[in-house]
Scaffold this active site. Structure first.
Site, short mmCIF file in Angstrom:
data_model
loop_
_atom_site.label_atom_id
_atom_site.label_comp_id
_atom_site.label_asym_id
_atom_site.label_seq_id
_atom_site.Cartn_x
_atom_site.Cartn_y
_atom_site.Cartn_z
N LYS A 87 5.24 -2.33 8.21
CA LYS A 87 6.31 -1.59 7.55
C LYS A 87 7.57 -2.43 7.61
O LYS A 87 8.10 -2.70 8.69
CB LYS A 87 6.50 -0.23 8.23
CG LYS A 87 7.54 0.63 7.58
CD LYS A 87 7.45 2.07 8.05
CE LYS A 87 6.22 2.77 7.51
NZ LYS A 87 6.21 4.21 7.75
N VAL A 95 5.43 -0.45 2.91
CA VAL A 95 4.28 -0.66 3.78
C VAL A 95 3.30 -1.62 3.11
O VAL A 95 2.96 -1.46 1.93
CB VAL A 95 3.56 0.66 4.13
CG1 VAL A 95 2.45 0.41 5.14
CG2 VAL A 95 4.56 1.67 4.68
N ILE A 125 0.81 -1.23 0.00
CA ILE A 125 0.00 0.00 0.00
C ILE A 125 0.84 1.27 0.00
O ILE A 125 0.31 2.37 0.00
CB ILE A 125 -0.97 0.03 1.20
CG1 ILE A 125 -0.23 -0.14 2.53
CG2 ILE A 125 -2.03 -1.04 1.05
CD1 ILE A 125 -1.13 -0.06 3.75
N GLY A 126 2.18 1.12 0.01
CA GLY A 126 3.01 2.32 -0.02
C GLY A 126 4.50 1.99 0.04
O GLY A 126 4.90 0.95 0.56
N ASP A 131 10.97 14.57 11.32
CA ASP A 131 10.60 14.54 9.90
C ASP A 131 9.11 14.84 9.73
O ASP A 131 8.40 14.14 9.01
CB ASP A 131 10.93 13.17 9.31
CG ASP A 131 10.90 13.18 7.78
OD1 ASP A 131 11.05 14.27 7.20
OD2 ASP A 131 10.72 12.11 7.17
N GLY A 136 11.38 5.92 1.52
CA GLY A 136 12.82 5.88 1.35
C GLY A 136 13.48 4.77 2.14
O GLY A 136 14.55 4.27 1.77
N MET A 137 12.87 4.36 3.27
CA MET A 137 13.49 3.38 4.14
C MET A 137 12.72 2.07 4.24
O MET A 137 13.26 1.07 4.69
CB MET A 137 13.63 3.96 5.55
CG MET A 137 14.48 5.22 5.61
SD MET A 137 14.66 5.76 7.29
CE MET A 137 15.64 4.44 7.97
N ALA A 138 11.46 2.08 3.88
CA ALA A 138 10.65 0.89 4.12
C ALA A 138 9.52 0.80 3.10
O ALA A 138 9.20 1.76 2.40
CB ALA A 138 10.08 0.92 5.54
#
Length: 698
Positions: free
Chosen positions: A42, A27, A19-20, A137, A23-25
């Site tokens: 995630k 989902v 679903i997404g 962030d 930059g790091m993971a």
């Protein structure tokens, strides 16, 4: 196909779909089979998961973030590792990111909407900062807007790790550089005020529809954060109130001393502005201390340590054991300094007492565990809880005294018009006070009073559209536009959402759009070929395709064997919605030949005289049966297209009732056998198109 789809993590979480991606993971939507609920998982990208130090910090910081519990923060359920995958299990949010919401609106948000959103964001940050967690962030991409207008901040743990992992300005930082604080851009020490700056940028974007600083490269944007002052919001959007502009600019102050010192301080100004639109924030600069700024230490588990005493003696002073022992006796061991072996006291009696205390403790723990955990599991019954009354309290009071909530999680819904409760106090709640709910449903949604002189869009999600129309049109005097949308979770005829969102302040005559559910979107199904298929198999195929078997009729047919389908009401290959009915015609085999007319016997029946014999003359009034004659009946199909059903009736007998492809046959001919004059009736698609008298035998 994604390698993780269908994978079962820890024999519990089944990954359903992606679903997404960040930059790091990545989902994923997943199902928790143990608790039978949908969750978001995630999973760290391999390049980060392969770093042992990063994995350790990821686990430690995520565990700390999992301790956060606030209505405006996405809940973290679990942090784990399975088959080398490091992942976080979170609540699944049904909504849009704030960035998507702003893009969908296409214009600056109404300032009341912006105030509604930023207030919830600051509540989330205040809760996290009080527990030593800095996000680092904050940006619209990390803020979720739910259907009821509430907001949830996400990615706390990931954000902290990301800021530590990115020592240089990389391409992955482009999405965040527009929201970073000056101290982040310089690589300096950061504290909670860096989140306040980023929240100020988010507020600026909501109010103006644009970012405060733009540039060709991330470095160019970062330099502007350090050295430039943004254009005041009112220069871009004159509708922004002066007080809200001042709050925005103070939050975005490049100097730490000029910025809000805490999220709570900014919240206080937002609350004051809500009560008094003419309010002006205090922009005086507090003198900054020259010492190193206080570092907000992440909340972690503190482990007890034992101090091992080191014997320190003056080399010129002899040891004095007697004096030390005397002092210990006088002070009854209160100041035991660890020099000598601890004193012993109590003997057997103390040991027995200690054992009894331990046994009593075990008994109490067994009672608690059985009654509060095992009992429900063994009996299969979920515990029930009585819903407390939260009416009249403020959200701040609930935050300060958790006992008021009675163990329930409180979620803030939209503001409401209320004559009974003053502005800022809870004026409605769901479920209602005094009702009982089962374990697993311990959430109360509350509505805050906006006062009796203002109107706010009420919560409309999952409410009957007729009820919502009555409230908005008749009671509030608003104009309402209605749009139909498909939705899997909202019953047909109930409201999915509205625009503007719940909680937005409105005036009489304003227009509101409500989106009404038409039920789940019906996925198209391709109609299978059913002709020449045995009827039972055809029915099974229709059911397998999630279609319905419609009317089944049996007709004589010369082309198809008995029991086989020779016509289907919807053409093969056509796409239809699930649940569509298909009618079938089934062959009864060839039509039987008409029986021959009886031949008169040469011998007259007993008691009768043959013609020509004495006393026997033909009866002139008796009808003589006419011989049977076969004739062609032609039907004109030139005015039709596609498959049409042709039915031909001769006299009182149907001689044909079968579909005919009009594209392949301009005319259709059927032979009929009859005697005498007969009426012929022609039906196409069950509509009579012709009738005439046809003489058979002439």
């Amino acid at each position: 196909m994604d390698q993780y789809i269908g994978k079962l993590l820890d024999n519990r979480y089944e990954i359903l779909e992606c679903i997404g991606t960040g930059g790091m993971a990545v989902v994923y939507k997943a199902r928790d089979h143990r608790l039978n609920r949908l969750v978001a998982i995630k999973i760290l990208k391999p390049e980060l998961a392969n770093d042992a130090d990063f994995r350790r910090r990821f686990h430690d910081e995520s565990q700390a973030v999992a301790m956060l519990s606030h209505a405006n923060i996405v809940s973290v359920y679990d942090v784990s590792n399975s088959d080398g995958l490091n992942y976080i299990v979170m609540e699944l949010i049904d909504g849009l990111t704030l960035k998507q919401y702003m893009q969908r609106r296409g214009t600056p948000l109404n300032w009341r909407e912006a105030q509604h959103f930023i207030t919830q964001i600051m509540r989330a940050l205040s809760h996290a900062h009080e527990r030593g967690i800095i996000h680092r962030d904050i940006k619209p991409h990390n803020i979720m807007v739910l259907r009821d207008g509430s907001v949830k901040v996400t990615d706390f743990g990931i954000a902290q790790l990301a800021s530590a992992a990115q020592n240089t300005m990389t391409q992955e930082a482009i999405g965040s550089v527009h929201y970073i604080s000056p101290e982040q851009a310089k690589g300096s020490h950061v504290d909670c005020r860096t989140d306040i700056y980023s929240a100020g940028v988010v507020l600026y974007e909501m109010l103006t529809g644009r970012l405060p600083f733009e540039g060709d490269t991330p470095v160019a944007v970062a330099i502007q954060h350090i050295k430039s002052i943004p254009v005041p919001p009112r220069d871009l959007n004159p509708d922004v109130p002066r007080a809200l502009e001042a709050i925005t600019m103070k939050a975005m102050a490049p100097e730490l001393a000029q910025r809000y010192a805490s999220a709570e301080e900014m919240l206080d100004d937002l609350k004051e502005f809500r009560k008094n639109p003419d309010f002006q924030p205090d922009t005086r600069v507090e003198p900054e201390e020259t010492d190193e700024p206080t570092m907000v230490v992440p909340a972690k588990v503190i482990t007890a340590s034992v101090r091992v005493p080191v014997e320190r003696r003056d080399p010129e002073r002899p040891p004095q054991p007697e004096r030390r022992q005397s002092r210990r006796r006088e002070e009854e061991y209160d100041d035991y300094d660890g020099y000598d072996e601890p004193p012993r006291r109590g003997g057997v009696g103390a040991a027995v007492a200690a054992v009894l205390v331990v046994l009593a403790f075990i008994g109490v723990m067994f009672y608690v565990v059985f009654n509060f955990f095992l009992k429900d599991l063994l009996t299969g019954q979920a515990r029930e809880y009585e819903v407390p009354s939260l009416l009249g309290y403020t959200m701040e009071e609930l935050e300060q005294d958790k006992s008021i909530q009675g163990g329930f999680k409180v979620v803030e819904g939209p503001a409401m018009h209320s004559e009974e409760y003053e502005e800022g106090k809870i004026c409605a709640q769901q479920p209602e006070a005094g009702s009982t709910v089962k374990e697993g449903s311990l959430t109360i949604t509350v509505n805050i009073s906006g006062g009796d002189d203002k109107m706010y869009i009420p919560s409309v999600e999952n409410r009957d559209a007729r009820e919502v129309l009555k409230i908005l049109q008749d009671e509030m005097g608003l104009g309402v536009d209605q749009k139909q949308v498909s939705d899997e979770s909202i019953t047909m005829g109930f409201v999915v959402s509205c625009d503007p969102i719940p909680g937005t302040e409105v005036e009489k005559g304003d227009r509101v759009t409500i989106f009404i559910s038409t039920g789940p979107a019906k996925m198209p199904v391709t109609v299978p070929p059913l002709v020449n298929m045995p009827i039972e198999k055809a029915k099974d195929e229709i059911t397998r395709m999630e279609l319905k078997v419609g009317h089944v009729d049996e007709q004589y047919n010369d082309e198809y064997p008995e029991g086989r389908v020779f016509w289907q009401s919807i053409d093969t290959g056509k796409e239809v919605e699930k649940g569509t009915s298909i009618d079938l015609y089934v062959s009864k085999g060839p039509e039987p030949e008409p029986s021959a007319e009886p031949t008169p016997s040469d011998e007259p029946p007993a008691g009768e005289t043959a013609p020509g014999e004495s006393g026997a003359l033909p009866d002139p009034t008796q009808d003589v049966a006419a011989p049977a004659v076969t004739k062609d009946i032609t039907v004109d199909l030139s005015a039709y297209e596609g498959l049409v059903n042709v039915r031909i009736v001769v006299g009182d007998k149907t001689i044909h009732n079968t579909p005919v492809d009009a594209d392949q046959n301009l005319t259709f001919t059927k032979r009929a056998t009859a005697s005498g004059d007969q009426m012929v009736y022609i039906y196409i698609n069950e509509t009579q198109v012709d009738s005439y008298l046809l003489p058979f035998g002439s």
